[in-house]
Design a protein around this motif. Structure first.
Motif, PDB file in Angstrom:
ATOM      1  N   TYR A 275      87.712 104.458  40.387  1.00 25.85           N
ATOM      2  CA  TYR A 275      87.658 105.771  41.013  1.00 25.85           C
ATOM      3  C   TYR A 275      88.999 106.486  40.932  1.00 25.85           C
ATOM      4  CZ  TYR A 275      83.433 104.103  43.406  1.00 25.85           C
ATOM      5  OH  TYR A 275      82.203 103.610  43.683  1.00 25.85           O
ATOM      6  N   ARG A 276      88.916 107.829  40.880  1.00 28.66           N
ATOM      7  CA  ARG A 276      90.023 108.686  41.294  1.00 28.66           C
ATOM      8  C   ARG A 276      89.635 109.206  42.666  1.00 28.66           C
ATOM      9  NH1 ARG A 276      94.413 111.906  40.352  1.00 28.66           N
ATOM     10  NH2 ARG A 276      94.370 113.899  41.466  1.00 28.66           N
ATOM     11  N   THR A 277      90.542 109.060  43.642  1.00 24.75           N
ATOM     12  CA  THR A 277      90.157 109.382  45.007  1.00 24.75           C
ATOM     13  C   THR A 277      91.375 109.532  45.891  1.00 24.75           C
ATOM     14  OG1 THR A 277      88.863 108.586  46.913  1.00 24.75           O
ATOM     15  CG2 THR A 277      89.951 106.916  45.583  1.00 24.75           C
ATOM     16  N   GLY A 278      91.188 110.273  46.984  1.00 24.69           N
ATOM     17  CA  GLY A 278      92.167 110.266  48.056  1.00 24.69           C
ATOM     18  C   GLY A 278      91.930 109.057  48.948  1.00 24.69           C
ATOM     19  N   ARG A 279      92.876 108.805  49.845  1.00 30.64           N
ATOM     20  CA  ARG A 279      92.803 107.559  50.620  1.00 30.64           C
ATOM     21  C   ARG A 279      91.643 107.539  51.613  1.00 30.64           C
ATOM     22  NH1 ARG A 279      97.731 109.719  53.074  1.00 30.64           N
ATOM     23  NH2 ARG A 279      97.324 110.365  55.234  1.00 30.64           N
ATOM     24  N   HIS A 280      91.250 108.688  52.138  1.00 29.27           N
ATOM     25  CA  HIS A 280      90.162 108.671  53.128  1.00 29.27           C
ATOM     26  C   HIS A 280      88.847 108.242  52.472  1.00 29.27           C
ATOM     27  CE1 HIS A 280      92.702 110.254  56.217  1.00 29.27           C
ATOM     28  NE2 HIS A 280      92.950 111.381  55.554  1.00 29.27           N
ATOM     29  N   ALA A 281      88.546 108.825  51.320  1.00 23.85           N
ATOM     30  CA  ALA A 281      87.330 108.419  50.621  1.00 23.85           C
ATOM     31  C   ALA A 281      87.439 106.983  50.127  1.00 23.85           C
ATOM     32  CB  ALA A 281      87.051 109.362  49.449  1.00 23.85           C
ATOM     33  N   LEU A 282      88.648 106.547  49.760  1.00 18.94           N
ATOM     34  CA  LEU A 282      88.831 105.150  49.341  1.00 18.94           C
ATOM     35  C   LEU A 282      88.482 104.198  50.478  1.00 18.94           C
ATOM     36  CD1 LEU A 282      89.801 103.003  47.322  1.00 18.94           C
ATOM     37  CD2 LEU A 282      92.127 103.355  48.208  1.00 18.94           C
ATOM     38  N   ILE A 283      88.915 104.528  51.672  1.00 18.27           N
ATOM     39  CA  ILE A 283      88.581 103.685  52.827  1.00 18.27           C
ATOM     40  C   ILE A 283      87.069 103.626  53.011  1.00 18.27           C
ATOM     41  CG2 ILE A 283      88.707 103.557  55.355  1.00 18.27           C
ATOM     42  CD1 ILE A 283      91.615 104.655  55.056  1.00 18.27           C
ATOM     43  N   ASP A 284      86.387 104.752  52.828  1.00 18.18           N
ATOM     44  CA  ASP A 284      84.921 104.761  52.939  1.00 18.18           C
ATOM     45  C   ASP A 284      84.284 103.871  51.871  1.00 18.18           C
ATOM     46  OD1 ASP A 284      85.108 106.532  55.050  1.00 18.18           O
ATOM     47  OD2 ASP A 284      84.713 108.317  53.818  1.00 18.18           O
ATOM     48  N   VAL A 285      84.796 103.955  50.629  1.00 15.55           N
ATOM     49  CA  VAL A 285      84.265 103.126  49.535  1.00 15.55           C
ATOM     50  C   VAL A 285      84.445 101.652  49.867  1.00 15.55           C
ATOM     51  CG1 VAL A 285      84.678 102.417  47.139  1.00 15.55           C
ATOM     52  CG2 VAL A 285      84.531 104.852  47.712  1.00 15.55           C
ATOM     53  N   LEU A 286      85.634 101.270  50.321  1.00 17.70           N
ATOM     54  CA  LEU A 286      85.919  99.866  50.608  1.00 17.70           C
ATOM     55  C   LEU A 286      85.117  99.368  51.815  1.00 17.70           C
ATOM     56  CD1 LEU A 286      89.789  99.858  50.057  1.00 17.70           C
ATOM     57  CD2 LEU A 286      88.033  98.976  48.508  1.00 17.70           C
ATOM     58  N   THR A 287      84.936 100.231  52.806  1.00 14.61           N
ATOM     59  CA  THR A 287      84.138  99.847  53.976  1.00 14.61           C
ATOM     60  C   THR A 287      82.711  99.531  53.564  1.00 14.61           C
ATOM     61  OG1 THR A 287      85.518 101.198  55.444  1.00 14.61           O
ATOM     62  CG2 THR A 287      83.307 100.624  56.233  1.00 14.61           C
ATOM     63  N   GLN A 288      82.153 100.349  52.674  1.00  9.74           N
ATOM     64  CA  GLN A 288      80.796 100.084  52.193  1.00  9.74           C
ATOM     65  C   GLN A 288      80.758  98.807  51.355  1.00  9.74           C
ATOM     66  OE1 GLN A 288      77.906 101.878  53.038  1.00  9.74           O
ATOM     67  NE2 GLN A 288      77.086  99.958  52.199  1.00  9.74           N
ATOM     68  N   MET A 289      81.775  98.587  50.542  1.00 13.59           N
ATOM     69  CA  MET A 289      81.812  97.361  49.743  1.00 13.59           C
ATOM     70  C   MET A 289      81.854  96.129  50.637  1.00 13.59           C
ATOM     71  SD  MET A 289      84.366  98.462  46.620  1.00 13.59           S
ATOM     72  CE  MET A 289      84.218  96.883  45.772  1.00 13.59           C
ATOM     73  N   ARG A 290      82.626  96.190  51.698  1.00 15.13           N
ATOM     74  CA  ARG A 290      82.662  95.072  52.651  1.00 15.13           C
ATOM     75  C   ARG A 290      81.293  94.856  53.276  1.00 15.13           C
ATOM     76  NH1 ARG A 290      86.765  95.776  57.504  1.00 15.13           N
ATOM     77  NH2 ARG A 290      85.300  97.488  57.926  1.00 15.13           N
TER      78      ARG A 290
END
Length: 326
Positions: A275-290
């Motif tokens: 991904y190219r992303t800002g940190r807020h959306a990155l946190i959302d992506v990682l939260t869903q992955m977890r």
């Protein structure tokens, strides 16, 4: 290889695995970084700088550094970076860092003699005081197989056979399986003694079934895929683990390309392998992955920003959302 049992907290029971718990733990997601860490478009690594970045990652709380095994380069290969020999780099990292796990992502099991791999893994485990994870892959370039005198059509069988030899040598007790045993040959030992368990991790499939991987490996490390495909892959992995190793913890990890935007609010946009992303959306992506069952993500950084700046932002703003110190 010793089975990885869970305690009541969902962590590996054996105290020797404690550094590995910080990477792979049931119900949690940890974050690592892949070396070399380069700005987008850079193809020449300054390895003094890489060691400094590794120390920074260690100090800032990242859980693992991943080292690739790229024996040869060619104009046809998409990665033009000149990687150091992984064992040389792991040795340097072992004495340059204190707490972060060191993982091979992955040693090409089919193109190295398995007893050399076992010896190197025991050495890395000893130098790092139990922080080394032996990730093993099969490689996928027929011309590279030919350069090493191997037939790429045999990689599946080579992978299984070499894995067995490495696992026996790293097991408790250690057992050396020689290629040949002529009459009168002595029994061999692998020294130094394996005082720190070296976990074996499948990186990619190596041509094996998921049942085989779940039976023999601590876990499975794969490349990033779009979310629906990754969830399906994880479901397949969990089903295999429950079939063949129902009493053991089996981890699932992902290697992801990350272009971290300076704009913290930039939405996540899919790019090749990440991904190219800002940190807020990155946190959302990682939260869903977890939530979907991923235990570890390692970032292959690819940004026009200075690498240390990206590492600092991740450490300050992203890691606290996922890492609870152990």
């Amino acid at each position: 290889m010793k089975e990885a049992k869970l305690n009541a907290a969902g962590e590996l029971k054996d105290e020797a695995h404690t550094p590995i718990n910080r990477v792979f733990s049931n119900g949690a997601l940890s974050i690592g970084l892949t070396l070399p860490m380069l700005r987008a478009g850079a193809v020449v690594a300054d390895f003094d700088e890489q060691l400094a970045l590794a120390r920074l990652a260690d100090e800032r709380g990242f859980r693992a550094l991943w080292i690739r095994d790229v024996p040869l380069n060619s104009a046809d290969y998409p990665d033009p970076v000149g990687h150091l020999d992984p064992w040389v780099l792991v040795g340097a990292l072992a004495i340059s860092t204190r707490r972060i796990a060191l993982a091979s992502g992955a040693i090409v099991l089919t193109l190295r003699h398995p007893l050399h791999i076992a010896k190197a893994a025991v050495s890395a485990g000893s130098l790092s005081h139990g922080r080394f994870i032996l990730g093993l892959g099969s490689g996928d370039r027929p011309p590279e197989y030919a350069a090493f005198g191997q037939n790429s059509d045999e990689r599946r069988e080579l992978y299984r056979r070499h894995w067995e030899t490495v696992a026996a040598a790293l097991g408790e007790p250690s057992r050396v399986i020689p290629d040949r045993s002529p009459e009168g040959a002595p029994s061999f030992r692998l020294l130094p003694e394996n005082s720190h368990a070296v976990p074996m991790l499948a990186v990619g499939s190596g041509g094996q079934s998921v049942d085989w991987i779940a039976r023999h490996s601590l876990g499975w490390m794969t490349y990033h895929r779009e979310p629906d495909a990754q969830r399906a892959r994880y479901s397949m992995w969990r089903a295999a683990a429950e079939r063949v190793a129902p009493e053991a913890f089996r981890a699932f990890g992902v290697a992801m390309r990350l272009d971290l935007s300076r704009d913290p609010h930039e939405p996540a946009q899919a790019v090749s392998l990440g991904y190219r992303t800002g940190r807020h959306a990155l946190i959302d992506v990682l939260t869903q992955m977890r939530a979907d069952g991923t235990h570890h993500v390692t970032f292959n950084l690819s940004s026009e920003r200075p690498v240390a700046e990206v590492v600092g932002e991740l450490a300050d703003e992203v890691l606290p959302q996922f890492h609870q110190e152990k």
